[in-house]
Design a protein around this motif. Sequence first.
Motif, PDB file in Angstrom:
ATOM      1  N   VAL A  91      -7.570  -6.592  -1.557  1.00 25.22           N
ATOM      2  CA  VAL A  91      -6.859  -5.325  -1.461  1.00 25.22           C
ATOM      3  C   VAL A  91      -7.870  -4.195  -1.314  1.00 25.22           C
ATOM      4  CG1 VAL A  91      -5.307  -3.709  -2.625  1.00 25.22           C
ATOM      5  CG2 VAL A  91      -4.939  -6.174  -2.861  1.00 25.22           C
ATOM      6  N   LEU A  92      -7.566  -3.264  -0.417  1.00 27.70           N
ATOM      7  CA  LEU A  92      -8.377  -2.063  -0.243  1.00 27.70           C
ATOM      8  C   LEU A  92      -7.586  -0.856  -0.728  1.00 27.70           C
ATOM      9  CD1 LEU A  92     -10.813  -0.448   0.908  1.00 27.70           C
ATOM     10  CD2 LEU A  92      -9.575  -0.383   3.105  1.00 27.70           C
ATOM     11  N   ILE A  93      -8.165  -0.104  -1.649  1.00 21.98           N
ATOM     12  CA  ILE A  93      -7.616   1.201  -2.044  1.00 21.98           C
ATOM     13  C   ILE A  93      -8.410   2.247  -1.278  1.00 21.98           C
ATOM     14  CG2 ILE A  93      -7.250   2.828  -3.938  1.00 21.98           C
ATOM     15  CD1 ILE A  93      -7.098   0.465  -5.844  1.00 21.98           C
ATOM     16  N   SER A  94      -7.760   2.897  -0.315  1.00 20.92           N
ATOM     17  CA  SER A  94      -8.489   3.774   0.600  1.00 20.92           C
ATOM     18  C   SER A  94      -8.319   5.260   0.301  1.00 20.92           C
ATOM     19  CB  SER A  94      -8.060   3.499   2.044  1.00 20.92           C
ATOM     20  OG  SER A  94      -6.689   3.788   2.214  1.00 20.92           O
ATOM     21  N   ASP A  95      -7.493   5.606  -0.677  1.00 15.11           N
ATOM     22  CA  ASP A  95      -7.345   7.002  -1.088  1.00 15.11           C
ATOM     23  C   ASP A  95      -7.599   7.118  -2.586  1.00 15.11           C
ATOM     24  OD1 ASP A  95      -6.677   7.972   1.413  1.00 15.11           O
ATOM     25  OD2 ASP A  95      -4.532   7.655   1.132  1.00 15.11           O
ATOM     26  N   LYS A  96      -7.933   8.310  -3.041  1.00 16.38           N
ATOM     27  CA  LYS A  96      -8.181   8.515  -4.464  1.00 16.38           C
ATOM     28  C   LYS A  96      -6.924   8.193  -5.262  1.00 16.38           C
ATOM     29  CE  LYS A  96     -11.812  11.997  -3.958  1.00 16.38           C
ATOM     30  NZ  LYS A  96     -12.234  13.394  -4.245  1.00 16.38           N
ATOM     31  N   MET A  97      -7.095   7.375  -6.282  1.00 19.31           N
ATOM     32  CA  MET A  97      -5.970   6.875  -7.049  1.00 19.31           C
ATOM     33  C   MET A  97      -6.419   6.644  -8.478  1.00 19.31           C
ATOM     34  SD  MET A  97      -3.496   3.820  -5.608  1.00 19.31           S
ATOM     35  CE  MET A  97      -3.542   4.532  -3.954  1.00 19.31           C
ATOM     36  N   ASP A  98      -5.494   6.673  -9.411  1.00 23.15           N
ATOM     37  CA  ASP A  98      -5.857   6.422 -10.800  1.00 23.15           C
ATOM     38  C   ASP A  98      -6.605   5.096 -10.913  1.00 23.15           C
ATOM     39  OD1 ASP A  98      -5.035   5.136 -13.639  1.00 23.15           O
ATOM     40  OD2 ASP A  98      -5.038   7.322 -13.795  1.00 23.15           O
ATOM     41  N   PRO A  99      -7.734   5.053 -11.641  1.00 23.34           N
ATOM     42  CA  PRO A  99      -8.551   3.828 -11.723  1.00 23.34           C
ATOM     43  C   PRO A  99      -7.817   2.640 -12.325  1.00 23.34           C
ATOM     44  CG  PRO A  99      -9.330   5.517 -13.266  1.00 23.34           C
ATOM     45  CD  PRO A  99      -8.366   6.187 -12.350  1.00 23.34           C
ATOM     46  N   ASN A 100      -6.748   2.874 -13.052  1.00 21.04           N
ATOM     47  CA  ASN A 100      -5.993   1.753 -13.612  1.00 21.04           C
ATOM     48  C   ASN A 100      -5.335   0.898 -12.538  1.00 21.04           C
ATOM     49  OD1 ASN A 100      -6.194   1.873 -16.564  1.00 21.04           O
ATOM     50  ND2 ASN A 100      -5.283   3.904 -16.324  1.00 21.04           N
ATOM     51  N   ALA A 101      -5.157   1.461 -11.340  1.00 18.22           N
ATOM     52  CA  ALA A 101      -4.574   0.671 -10.250  1.00 18.22           C
ATOM     53  C   ALA A 101      -5.480  -0.506  -9.904  1.00 18.22           C
ATOM     54  CB  ALA A 101      -4.352   1.556  -9.023  1.00 18.22           C
ATOM     55  N   ALA A 102      -6.778  -0.251  -9.810  1.00 17.55           N
ATOM     56  CA  ALA A 102      -7.725  -1.326  -9.514  1.00 17.55           C
ATOM     57  C   ALA A 102      -7.718  -2.373 -10.623  1.00 17.55           C
ATOM     58  CB  ALA A 102      -9.127  -0.748  -9.334  1.00 17.55           C
ATOM     59  N   ARG A 103      -7.583  -1.919 -11.851  1.00 19.70           N
ATOM     60  CA  ARG A 103      -7.540  -2.864 -12.982  1.00 19.70           C
ATOM     61  C   ARG A 103      -6.318  -3.777 -12.879  1.00 19.70           C
ATOM     62  NH1 ARG A 103      -4.487  -2.798 -17.195  1.00 19.70           N
ATOM     63  NH2 ARG A 103      -3.869  -0.606 -16.910  1.00 19.70           N
ATOM     64  N   ILE A 104      -5.181  -3.220 -12.520  1.00 18.24           N
ATOM     65  CA  ILE A 104      -3.960  -4.028 -12.397  1.00 18.24           C
ATOM     66  C   ILE A 104      -4.106  -5.057 -11.290  1.00 18.24           C
ATOM     67  CG2 ILE A 104      -1.541  -3.917 -11.689  1.00 18.24           C
ATOM     68  CD1 ILE A 104      -1.309  -1.349 -13.277  1.00 18.24           C
ATOM     69  N   PHE A 105      -4.665  -4.650 -10.149  1.00 22.81           N
ATOM     70  CA  PHE A 105      -4.885  -5.611  -9.063  1.00 22.81           C
ATOM     71  C   PHE A 105      -5.746  -6.782  -9.545  1.00 22.81           C
ATOM     72  CE2 PHE A 105      -3.964  -2.135  -5.865  1.00 22.81           C
ATOM     73  CZ  PHE A 105      -2.902  -2.803  -5.281  1.00 22.81           C
ATOM     74  N   ALA A 106      -6.806  -6.469 -10.255  1.00 21.14           N
ATOM     75  CA  ALA A 106      -7.704  -7.522 -10.749  1.00 21.14           C
ATOM     76  C   ALA A 106      -6.986  -8.437 -11.736  1.00 21.14           C
ATOM     77  CB  ALA A 106      -8.933  -6.889 -11.397  1.00 21.14           C
ATOM     78  N   GLU A 107      -6.192  -7.862 -12.623  1.00 21.77           N
ATOM     79  CA  GLU A 107      -5.468  -8.658 -13.608  1.00 21.77           C
ATOM     80  C   GLU A 107      -4.426  -9.562 -12.956  1.00 21.77           C
ATOM     81  OE1 GLU A 107      -3.837  -5.822 -16.296  1.00 21.77           O
ATOM     82  OE2 GLU A 107      -5.719  -5.520 -17.406  1.00 21.77           O
ATOM     83  N   MET A 108      -3.920  -9.156 -11.795  1.00 23.20           N
ATOM     84  CA  MET A 108      -2.909  -9.949 -11.098  1.00 23.20           C
ATOM     85  C   MET A 108      -3.531 -10.980 -10.152  1.00 23.20           C
ATOM     86  SD  MET A 108       0.050  -7.078 -10.352  1.00 23.20           S
ATOM     87  CE  MET A 108       1.345  -8.285 -10.007  1.00 23.20           C
ATOM     88  N   GLY A 109      -4.857 -11.059 -10.152  1.00 25.25           N
ATOM     89  CA  GLY A 109      -5.518 -12.092  -9.372  1.00 25.25           C
ATOM     90  C   GLY A 109      -5.954 -11.681  -7.994  1.00 25.25           C
ATOM     91  N   CYS A 110      -6.156 -10.395  -7.774  1.00 23.19           N
ATOM     92  CA  CYS A 110      -6.599  -9.902  -6.469  1.00 23.19           C
ATOM     93  C   CYS A 110      -8.040  -9.404  -6.552  1.00 23.19           C
ATOM     94  CB  CYS A 110      -5.712  -8.748  -5.995  1.00 23.19           C
ATOM     95  SG  CYS A 110      -3.971  -9.157  -5.778  1.00 23.19           S
ATOM     96  N   ASP A 111      -8.767  -9.555  -5.462  1.00 21.97           N
ATOM     97  CA  ASP A 111     -10.058  -8.891  -5.313  1.00 21.97           C
ATOM     98  C   ASP A 111      -9.786  -7.505  -4.741  1.00 21.97           C
ATOM     99  OD1 ASP A 111     -11.637 -10.956  -6.239  1.00 21.97           O
ATOM    100  OD2 ASP A 111     -11.807 -11.898  -4.267  1.00 21.97           O
ATOM    101  N   VAL A 112     -10.326  -6.477  -5.364  1.00 21.60           N
ATOM    102  CA  VAL A 112      -9.996  -5.113  -4.944  1.00 21.60           C
ATOM    103  C   VAL A 112     -11.257  -4.310  -4.698  1.00 21.60           C
ATOM    104  CG1 VAL A 112      -9.769  -4.399  -7.367  1.00 21.60           C
ATOM    105  CG2 VAL A 112      -8.716  -3.020  -5.557  1.00 21.60           C
ATOM    106  N   ASP A 113     -11.258  -3.548  -3.611  1.00 22.24           N
ATOM    107  CA  ASP A 113     -12.326  -2.605  -3.293  1.00 22.24           C
ATOM    108  C   ASP A 113     -11.740  -1.204  -3.248  1.00 22.24           C
ATOM    109  OD1 ASP A 113     -14.311  -4.566  -2.987  1.00 22.24           O
ATOM    110  OD2 ASP A 113     -13.704  -4.941  -0.914  1.00 22.24           O
ATOM    111  N   VAL A 114     -12.440  -0.253  -3.836  1.00 25.52           N
ATOM    112  CA  VAL A 114     -12.035   1.154  -3.789  1.00 25.52           C
ATOM    113  C   VAL A 114     -13.032   1.881  -2.897  1.00 25.52           C
ATOM    114  CG1 VAL A 114     -11.560   3.241  -5.104  1.00 25.52           C
ATOM    115  CG2 VAL A 114     -11.086   0.996  -6.111  1.00 25.52           C
ATOM    116  N   ILE A 115     -12.621   2.200  -1.676  1.00 22.31           N
ATOM    117  CA  ILE A 115     -13.492   2.860  -0.698  1.00 22.31           C
ATOM    118  C   ILE A 115     -12.692   4.004  -0.086  1.00 22.31           C
ATOM    119  CG2 ILE A 115     -14.926   2.588   1.354  1.00 22.31           C
ATOM    120  CD1 ILE A 115     -14.956  -0.444   0.747  1.00 22.31           C
ATOM    121  N   THR A 116     -12.954   5.217  -0.511  1.00 22.60           N
ATOM    122  CA  THR A 116     -12.156   6.363  -0.081  1.00 22.60           C
ATOM    123  C   THR A 116     -12.954   7.293   0.837  1.00 22.60           C
ATOM    124  OG1 THR A 116     -12.796   7.681  -2.012  1.00 22.60           O
ATOM    125  CG2 THR A 116     -10.863   6.283  -2.247  1.00 22.60           C
ATOM    126  N   GLY A 117     -12.214   8.136   1.545  1.00 21.37           N
ATOM    127  CA  GLY A 117     -12.845   9.175   2.355  1.00 21.37           C
ATOM    128  C   GLY A 117     -13.430   8.700   3.665  1.00 21.37           C
TER     129      GLY A 117
END
Length: 530
Positions: free
Chosen positions: A9-35
Amino acid sequence: MTETRKPRVLISDKMDPNAARIFAEMGCDVDVITGETPEQLIARIGDYDGLAIRSSTRVTKEVLDAATNLKVIGRAGIGVDNVDIPYASAKGVVVMNTPFGNSITTAEHAIAMMFALARQIPEANEQTQKGLWPKNGFMGVEVTGKTLGLIGAGNIGSIVASRALGLRMKVVAYDPFLTPERAVEMGVEKADLDTLLAKADFITLHTPLTAETKNILSRENLAKTKKGVRIVNCARGGLIDEAALKDALDSGHVAGAALDVFQTEPAKESPLFGTKNFICTPHLGASTTEAQVNVALQVAEQLGEYLTTGGVTNALNVPSLSAEEAPKLRPYMALAEKLGSLVGQLTPSAVARISIHTEGAATELNAKPIVAAVLCGFLRVQSATVNMVNAPFLAKERGLEVREVKTEKTGDYHTLIRVSVKTEAGERSVAGTLFSNAEPRLVELFGIKVEAELTGDMMYIVNEDAPGFIGRIGTLLGENSINIGTFNLGRREAGGEAVLLLSVDSPVAGEVLEAAGKLPGVKRAKALAF
């Protein structure tokens, strides 16, 4: 043993950091790359199964073409103007949003704007900070005992109503979908628009921007308002004629106006800027810490669930269907949605009950997607955010009674779906079937037998069955360069009431509809869209 690849999963806009934590807890690899620039996103997106965005990232045709592994897009918020949904659908990408995560925040902003108008807080603050101490220069009004006119009584509107009632205000609500029972439950007075305009001391708008609601506060309707009214719009730009509002403020007929939204955004200029008793904010309705956290957590949960279990929540372009049901149900759902849309577009008064009646082969299928499709088509006339998943919830929220009826025996058609609505004016219904088990067709319209394909732009006319009418309507459309695709006629009896459904190659403008309504024998003329 080959290790199962985790969804990326790619988070491409600024978002609460807990979103990335939830993705990880649900079994997803997540990258936060904005701007990133559009070109950078296009180069990167092919590696991801899911994309979580807010309003900055634009998911265009080019992005979707490069997104070779993308399965789902999640918008943390309501509006999805930055996503090419039709092309995403064509590419098989599910598009989700979080339509209820910022409702309280938006409602509270409307209440805040109402108080700011009532007590002239922005102007008083500005002069006080200049050292003028204008204690006698501002005479506000109390909101207690005043009448609040609520245009739109859905999720956000109902929250505003509850807050206003807590302030000891009287609330009058206009909403075509508001039933008398729901109005009683909310503690508001149900009224037509003209009554609301005449009664309200304050008016707040909480309706989506549709063909029906565009400029709902037009110059004509602003003139119908009570002198000294104060108006708040935290819903959508385009609901108010901004030039007409300026004139009403200048004349003093409108005592104050507060806008969080504009017809054109970002609003770098507006006829309202600098107008006395006008205040505005830059689309801050959803801008609170709590709302931003809520929508971020919701979008992470929805995308994570879809990518790990296949669960679908708040999808804008796909219903909840199992792999086994989908092939059989899709044509029925297409028919059901069109029938719901038709009855929604042609029913001007509040609907208390909607019944979905299946006959023949349709009774053997899962009824929930069919019912959801009817509700989706019916409610989408008023809300662009309605989808197969949230339509039943919205129907319940609006106090709409939904009934399902099955008749196994076959009548004139091997399969049939009938949609009936109960209004204050009585009950009316439409019915349709599938030709060759796949092609949706309307076969009955308000008791009149008529066969028609519901597609694209159409025109609906009720007229007296008399010679010469078809020639007159054909001439009118031809004179206005509107090409007719198909004619579909039906009548109760010779010389009695008749209906005409015709498909056209371009939308029918208001002045053409008005001219059609003045043709001899015409009782009603309306544009439809499917």
